[in-house]
Design an enzyme around this catalytic site. Structure first.
Site, short mmCIF file in Angstrom:
data_model
loop_
_atom_site.label_atom_id
_atom_site.label_comp_id
_atom_site.label_asym_id
_atom_site.label_seq_id
_atom_site.Cartn_x
_atom_site.Cartn_y
_atom_site.Cartn_z
N HIS A 156 33.37 10.96 -18.46
CA HIS A 156 32.14 11.61 -18.61
C HIS A 156 32.47 12.93 -19.30
O HIS A 156 33.30 13.53 -19.41
CB HIS A 156 31.29 11.76 -17.43
CG HIS A 156 31.77 12.60 -16.33
ND1 HIS A 156 31.76 14.10 -16.11
CD2 HIS A 156 32.20 12.57 -14.86
CE1 HIS A 156 32.33 14.61 -15.09
NE2 HIS A 156 32.57 13.65 -14.49
N GLU A 212 30.74 21.18 -9.81
CA GLU A 212 29.54 21.37 -11.01
C GLU A 212 28.72 22.58 -10.53
O GLU A 212 28.26 22.71 -9.35
CB GLU A 212 28.83 20.07 -10.73
CG GLU A 212 27.35 20.04 -11.41
CD GLU A 212 26.64 18.72 -11.52
OE1 GLU A 212 26.75 18.03 -10.74
OE2 GLU A 212 26.04 18.61 -12.70
N ASP A 234 0.90 -1.14 0.00
CA ASP A 234 0.01 0.03 -0.06
C ASP A 234 0.75 1.32 -0.13
O ASP A 234 0.35 2.32 0.06
CB ASP A 234 -0.80 0.00 1.08
CG ASP A 234 -2.06 -0.91 1.05
OD1 ASP A 234 -2.52 -1.34 -0.15
OD2 ASP A 234 -2.48 -1.59 2.05
N TYR A 237 38.97 11.38 -11.74
CA TYR A 237 38.68 10.21 -10.91
C TYR A 237 39.90 9.23 -10.84
O TYR A 237 39.98 8.67 -12.01
CB TYR A 237 37.64 9.48 -11.22
CG TYR A 237 36.43 10.52 -11.34
CD1 TYR A 237 35.32 11.12 -10.36
CD2 TYR A 237 36.15 11.15 -12.75
CE1 TYR A 237 34.68 12.08 -10.43
CE2 TYR A 237 35.18 11.88 -12.91
CZ TYR A 237 34.32 12.52 -11.72
OH TYR A 237 33.40 13.37 -11.99
N GLU A 277 30.55 20.76 -15.32
CA GLU A 277 30.95 19.81 -14.30
C GLU A 277 32.09 18.69 -14.71
O GLU A 277 31.85 17.62 -14.74
CB GLU A 277 29.69 18.90 -13.71
CG GLU A 277 28.79 18.03 -14.92
CD GLU A 277 27.78 17.07 -14.54
OE1 GLU A 277 28.16 16.43 -13.69
OE2 GLU A 277 26.67 17.46 -14.83
N HIS A 310 28.23 6.88 -10.19
CA HIS A 310 26.96 6.74 -9.64
C HIS A 310 26.75 6.26 -8.23
O HIS A 310 25.81 5.65 -8.00
CB HIS A 310 25.84 6.17 -10.68
CG HIS A 310 25.75 6.93 -11.89
ND1 HIS A 310 25.36 6.55 -13.17
CD2 HIS A 310 25.86 8.47 -12.17
CE1 HIS A 310 25.43 7.38 -14.12
NE2 HIS A 310 25.78 8.54 -13.48
N ASP A 370 27.55 15.44 -4.66
CA ASP A 370 26.58 15.78 -5.89
C ASP A 370 25.40 15.68 -5.41
O ASP A 370 24.60 14.67 -5.19
CB ASP A 370 26.65 14.73 -6.80
CG ASP A 370 26.12 15.28 -8.12
OD1 ASP A 370 25.34 16.10 -8.16
OD2 ASP A 370 26.59 14.66 -9.27
N ASP A 410 21.30 21.13 -9.54
CA ASP A 410 22.49 19.93 -9.74
C ASP A 410 23.83 20.50 -9.59
O ASP A 410 24.61 21.24 -10.23
CB ASP A 410 22.24 19.35 -11.11
CG ASP A 410 23.39 18.14 -11.44
OD1 ASP A 410 23.84 17.59 -10.30
OD2 ASP A 410 23.23 17.81 -12.45
N HIS A 430 18.36 15.92 -16.04
CA HIS A 430 19.00 15.62 -17.25
C HIS A 430 18.03 16.04 -18.44
O HIS A 430 17.12 15.57 -18.82
CB HIS A 430 19.64 14.34 -17.72
CG HIS A 430 20.84 13.93 -16.95
ND1 HIS A 430 21.41 12.83 -17.17
CD2 HIS A 430 21.52 14.38 -15.97
CE1 HIS A 430 22.37 12.67 -16.33
NE2 HIS A 430 22.44 13.75 -15.57
N HIS A 475 25.31 18.98 -19.15
CA HIS A 475 24.00 18.36 -19.73
C HIS A 475 22.97 19.53 -19.42
O HIS A 475 23.12 20.31 -18.73
CB HIS A 475 23.50 17.22 -19.05
CG HIS A 475 23.40 17.39 -17.56
ND1 HIS A 475 22.57 17.71 -16.89
CD2 HIS A 475 24.60 16.93 -16.58
CE1 HIS A 475 22.63 17.86 -15.53
NE2 HIS A 475 23.84 16.96 -15.50
N ARG A 520 35.06 16.27 -8.41
CA ARG A 520 34.04 16.98 -9.64
C ARG A 520 33.62 18.13 -8.83
O ARG A 520 33.57 18.47 -7.78
CB ARG A 520 33.02 16.07 -9.96
CG ARG A 520 31.97 16.76 -10.67
CD ARG A 520 30.97 15.76 -11.54
NE ARG A 520 29.94 15.14 -10.49
CZ ARG A 520 30.06 13.94 -10.28
NH1 ARG A 520 30.94 13.08 -10.64
NH2 ARG A 520 29.13 13.44 -9.24
N1 GLY Z 1 23.49 14.59 -10.39
C1 GLY Z 1 23.67 13.98 -11.99
C2 GLY Z 1 24.46 14.79 -12.81
O1 GLY Z 1 25.53 15.37 -12.44
O2 GLY Z 1 24.72 14.80 -13.98
MN MN Z 2 24.90 17.16 -13.44
MN MN Z 3 25.49 16.36 -10.62
#
Ligand code: GLY
Ligand code: MN
Ligand code: MN
Length: 434
Positions: free
Chosen positions: A346, A403, A36, A384, A380, A239, A256, A267, A357, A350, A401
């Site tokens: 990466h 961002e 539920d 690493y 960002e 992630h 993050d 973000d 995203h 974005h 990172r």
């Molecule tokens: N937090 C997701 C990204 O940085 O794309």
């Molecule tokens: Mn991001």
């Molecule tokens: Mn992020």
């Protein structure tokens, strides 16, 4: 302009782009978590962009053409259910409050659907987004076809309504930027709160709790995505969301996290030393990533291509990795070979908006899209460095990172997330005095 006028204007724009035809845009379903218990409800971003209506079980039907019509289907008033689940507008109040032309009970949807499609040239729909909706809407089409001997024609075209909506959503209006600025401010404050709470022996989940507390305390409805609170080697898992490790003296901590406010995401990533001071190797990598971010930011202005910030960041990181002794060769050589991707795997950003995203094509006609005022993107870059025999031990498990969220302005750009400090000395001072 009342807030509902904005939604009406968006519907009018969509209708103008459609030309003639009918769009069917359902909101998101409620989703069961277990028995539920449901996941917190989140409306569909397209539906909400066009209506501002946040109840589940709702559909917008937009009839384009000579005199466009907005029709909302929603749940009926139900005093008994409302005792359990809370207020429902019901069609009559929703029509008034949300400024649509007509509103009906969502229970009438399947009876009315074929009528709206009859004699229309095109159906606009998010084809393939949801199998049940695909079947339902195709059922209406077949129902119309079943009446062909009565002289009724079914749409001969099905077009993806997201093509037009994605373009609209990609360029934010002032009312959207105002919400995004506030979301960024709340998230910036959350990062400051987290920085003050970090010390050796605390747990990643305790820091996550500080972030969530600050989001909610300021009225943000939810995190825009699962926060990443990654100490030491965890930061090299891009992630990582378990957030269940202890913070170790001498490690970096990558956070993050961003809130969602009134349907808009923020973000932010910041990286800090658990001890309160970056050591030499951490400081060097940090300076490289920050310089890469500055180089990327320097490319964000109208007329530049989407890829220009990424290329600028890659140049700084490639050279930096060579200078740190982590790669051998020339800057252009390690870019061409892709060797830099071992440490920076990466892209630099974005689109950001209702979805973290966000929608919008990155290429148009095979070319990177040109930046125009009102687009919002993240910047960002990161680095690493996993433990490996060919890497000096001082660099092991450093994951950094940085961002920020940026809107393209007529002259260059505005950083929405400026509240969260990012100079190493500022972060260290905040941790010391916090
Ligand atoms: N937090 C997701 C990204 O940085 O794309
Ligand atoms: Mn991001
Ligand atoms: Mn992020």
């Amino acid at each position: 302009m009342t807030d509902m006028t904005v939604y009406a204007q968006r519907r009018a724009r969509l209708a103008a782009i459609m030309g003639r035809g009918v769009a069917v845009i359902p909101t998101a379903p409620e989703r069961v978590r277990n028995r539920d218990a449901h996941y917190p409800y989140r409306y569909d971003s397209y539906f909400h962009y066009l209506t501002g209506f946040d109840e589940p079980e709702a559909v917008l039907v937009l009839v384009a053409g000579g005199s466009p019509q907005s029709i909302l289907l929603c749940r009926d008033k139900d005093p008994e259910r409302e005792v359990w689940d809370g207020y429902r507008h019901g069609p009559a109040a929703a029509r008034e409050r949300f400024g649509v032309d007509e509103a009906y009970s969502v229970r009438e949807l399947d009876a009315r659907g074929p009528q709206w499609l009859a004699d229309q040239p095109a159906l606009f729909f998010a084809i393939g987004a949801d199998a049940a909706w695909d079947a339902r809407v195709l059922g209406w089409l077949n129902a119309v076809r079943g009446h062909s001997r009565a002289g009724v024609a079914a749409p001969s075209e099905i077009r993806d309504v997201r093509v037009a909506l994605d373009e609209m959503r990609l360029v934010k209006g002032p009312e959207e930027l105002a919400v995004m600025r506030r979301a960024a401010e709340i998230s910036g404050g959350a990062h400051i709160r987290a920085m003050k709470a970090v010390r050796p022996g605390r747990w990643e989940h305790e820091i996550e709790a500080e972030l969530l507390h600050e989001f909610r305390r300021h009225g943000a409805q939810a995190p825009a995505y699962t926060p990443i609170v990654a100490g030491g080697a965890h930061a090299c898992v891009l992630h990582y969301v378990a957030n269940n490790g202890a913070l170790q003296d001498g490690d970096c901590l990558l956070i993050d996290a961003g809130c969602e406010l009134d349907g808009y995401a923020s973000d932010i990533t910041r990286t800090l030393p658990v001890s309160g001071r970056f050591n030499a190797a951490q400081g060097d990598v940090y300076a490289m990533v920050l310089a890469a971010q500055a180089a990327a930011m320097g490319e964000i202005r109208p007329g530049n291509g989407w890829d220009a910030p990424h290329q600028a960041a890659v140049r700084v990181i490639a050279q930096g990795l060579i200078d740190l002794g982590l790669l051998r060769g020339t800057r252009d050589g390690v870019i061409e070979s892709g060797e830099y991707k071992r440490f920076y795997m990466h892209r630099t950003g974005h689109w950001l908006g209702r979805d973290v995203h966000d929608v919008g094509d990155y290429k148009v006609g095979g070319q990177w899209r040109e930046l125009v005022p009102g687009m919002v993107l993240t910047v960002e870059p990161g680095c690493y460095i996993a433990a490996a025999p060919d890497v000096p031990e001082a660099f092991w498990n450093i994951g950094i990172r940085i961002e920020d969220d940026v809107v393209v302005t007529p002259t260059a750009h505005e950083v929405l997330t400026h509240q969260a400090p990012k100079r190493a000395s500022e972060i260290e001072a905040l941790m010391r005095d916090g």
